[in-house]
Design a protein around this motif. Sequence first.
Motif: not given
Length: 260
Positions: A179, A199, A203
């Motif tokens: 992030c 981000c 993830c």
Amino acid sequence: MDAGRVSVLKTGPEGKRVQGVDGLTFPPPQDTIELFPKLYPLPCYCSDFPGILAGRPGCGAWHNRTQQEVFPMKQFKFPHIGMRTTKTAVAVMLSYLIFVPFGLLYNESYPGVLAYVGPTYSCIACIVCMQSSLEQTLQVGLSRFVGVFIGAILGVAMLLLEPLLSHWVGIVLMLGAACVCGIWLCMLFNRPAACGMACILPCVMLISGDVSGIQRYYYAAARIIETVVGVAIAFGVNAVLPDHRPEEERGDPEEQKSGK
């Protein structure tokens, strides 16, 4: 006088109290005025209201009013389905249909990157990128592409550090690092709107846990392909379907915020 009403008075309110037929005294006591300062900011001696509301301060005039006049019911209006809504729906449908003839629905029997290609990120890109004008659609589409590109690179880079991903502590640290790096890179390229996708993608790649080896490259490439398809469809639909707004209202940033 009728029950519960006070006829029109010719004298002013200064220092005079009038006894109504319902037993209420006008003007009302000072504590009553202080109790309703926002609801009835001016003194009033209308007594169209039954019970406790009768004769309370309100309109500032000596006359009779109905409860509907003081408390008008807000008229309910159904939201208008505009061209942007229609364009978004058409673009999403096309984003799905374009993959169907080729069987690109995450078909694992396909070789290489084709096994990871499907309509999911394409449809998402259409929804996000469809704006009120071509220029806005292009700018949002570019930000979307930058975010996916940065996120794919970060995801691949994170997955290369497989020894750190064998424990949940390593995964947590890598999620935070993804992030931070994603947002920093987007700001470096002056694309703050791309931060979200930059981000999200790494993830997803880290948490899913089923992307390893050469598959990580296929997964990243597939997400870029889907996004490019979605942005292209959104731009094409926005260009083909008519825009019925006046010329001076097109490209209005306030309309973009309202979603019309």
